[in-house]
Motif scaffolding. Structure first.
Motif, PDB file in Angstrom:
ATOM      1  N   PRO A   1       0.618  -1.271   0.064  1.00 31.41           N
ATOM      2  CA  PRO A   1       0.027  -0.126   0.005  1.00 31.41           C
ATOM      3  C   PRO A   1       0.881   1.499   0.077  1.00 31.41           C
ATOM      4  O   PRO A   1       1.945   1.334   0.602  1.00 31.41           O
ATOM      5  N   THR A   2       0.611   2.085  -0.862  1.00 28.74           N
ATOM      6  CA  THR A   2       1.207   3.613  -0.877  1.00 28.74           C
ATOM      7  C   THR A   2       0.337   4.613  -0.445  1.00 28.74           C
ATOM      8  O   THR A   2       0.761   5.631  -0.419  1.00 28.74           O
ATOM      9  N   HIS A   3      -0.915   4.528  -0.255  1.00 27.75           N
ATOM     10  CA  HIS A   3      -1.722   5.462  -0.006  1.00 27.75           C
ATOM     11  C   HIS A   3      -3.050   4.908   0.885  1.00 27.75           C
ATOM     12  O   HIS A   3      -3.327   3.821   0.437  1.00 27.75           O
ATOM     13  N   PHE A   4      -3.376   5.792   1.561  1.00 27.08           N
ATOM     14  CA  PHE A   4      -4.523   5.205   2.661  1.00 27.08           C
ATOM     15  C   PHE A   4      -5.688   6.439   2.580  1.00 27.08           C
ATOM     16  O   PHE A   4      -5.324   7.633   2.462  1.00 27.08           O
ATOM     17  N   ASP A   5      -6.900   6.044   2.634  1.00 26.28           N
ATOM     18  CA  ASP A   5      -8.019   7.002   2.763  1.00 26.28           C
ATOM     19  C   ASP A   5      -8.129   7.411   4.258  1.00 26.28           C
ATOM     20  O   ASP A   5      -7.242   7.067   5.039  1.00 26.28           O
ATOM     21  N   VAL A   6      -9.194   8.302   4.726  1.00 25.03           N
ATOM     22  CA  VAL A   6      -9.259   8.811   5.808  1.00 25.03           C
ATOM     23  C   VAL A   6      -9.386   7.566   6.829  1.00 25.03           C
ATOM     24  O   VAL A   6      -9.446   7.891   8.121  1.00 25.03           O
ATOM     25  N   ARG A   7     -10.089   6.480   6.685  1.00 19.41           N
ATOM     26  CA  ARG A   7     -10.296   5.400   7.606  1.00 19.41           C
ATOM     27  C   ARG A   7      -9.132   4.387   7.762  1.00 19.41           C
ATOM     28  O   ARG A   7      -9.172   3.588   8.388  1.00 19.41           O
ATOM     29  N   GLY A   8      -7.943   5.007   6.901  1.00 19.15           N
ATOM     30  CA  GLY A   8      -6.820   3.942   7.100  1.00 19.15           C
ATOM     31  C   GLY A   8      -6.759   2.848   6.268  1.00 19.15           C
ATOM     32  O   GLY A   8      -6.020   2.021   6.382  1.00 19.15           O
ATOM     33  N   GLN A   9      -7.698   2.610   5.445  1.00 20.00           N
ATOM     34  CA  GLN A   9      -7.816   1.604   4.292  1.00 20.00           C
ATOM     35  C   GLN A   9      -6.979   1.903   2.917  1.00 20.00           C
ATOM     36  O   GLN A   9      -6.832   3.188   2.375  1.00 20.00           O
ATOM     37  N   ALA A  10      -6.006   1.144   2.486  1.00 16.36           N
ATOM     38  CA  ALA A  10      -5.441   1.266   1.494  1.00 16.36           C
ATOM     39  C   ALA A  10      -6.105   1.447   0.402  1.00 16.36           C
ATOM     40  O   ALA A  10      -7.021   0.798  -0.035  1.00 16.36           O
ATOM     41  N   ASP A  11      -5.797   2.480  -0.462  1.00 12.83           N
ATOM     42  CA  ASP A  11      -6.545   2.662  -1.816  1.00 12.83           C
ATOM     43  C   ASP A  11      -5.627   3.083  -2.941  1.00 12.83           C
ATOM     44  O   ASP A  11      -6.168   3.428  -4.100  1.00 12.83           O
TER      45      ASP A  11
END
Length: 166
Positions: free
Chosen positions: A51-61
């Protein structure tokens, strides 16, 4: 015409850094080194994409190659080392007020404290990101705590700087 800090009339630093500030600076430096070492140790066991980016909930996107973890480690370690070095030289900071001979030492002290607190916040963010990448989702709360510490350090630090400059 501009002048550099070395040409400025700012007095030299003469106060001694407090034990809490020294301790937090050292702890933050050790944390940066430990997180970086942990990433390097785990590197060979990572999957081909991480994972290189995460949404505000901490999930990889977003996902990227394994080597992107090394970029994270290099950037965060260099940032941390830079903050450690900079925090020890508060005379060169760009203050939001005029530094006079009467206020210099108290302004420098507050500037140093603020930078060390920022350094600690950066380590929490670094650890949160590393945990999210290496151990999966669920570590995003640590990143948010680090961002809160970082923002709080700057806001409280500026307030304390302005008070010290009076």
């Amino acid at each position: 015409m501009t002048t550099s800090v070395t040409d400025s009339p700012r007095p030299a630093r003469s106060y001694a850094t407090g034990p809490a500030t020294r301790g937090l600076r050292l702890l933050s430096l050790l944390a940066a080194l430990a997180i970086t070492a942990w990433i390097l140790v785990r590197y060979t066991s990572l999957p081909p994409t991480v994972p290189t980016h995460f949404d505000v909930r901490g999930q990889a996107d977003d996902w990227g190659p394994t080597w992107s973890v090394l970029v994270l480690a290099a950037v965060m370690l260099l940032l941390s080392l830079g903050l450690v070095a900079l925090s020890a030289h508060p005379r060169v900071f760009n203050y939001p007020l005029e530094v006079t001979a009467r206020t210099a030492q108290s302004v420098y002290r507050e500037g140093e404290r603020m930078m060390v607190a920022v350094l600690a916040g950066v380590q929490l963010i670094y650890l949160g990101i590393a945990l999210s990448i290496l151990d999966g989702p669920g570590s995003g709360v640590l990143t948010w705590i680090g961002m809160a510490v970082l923002l709080g350090s700057v806001v409280i630090g500026i307030i304390r700087l302005v008070r010290a400059g009076r």
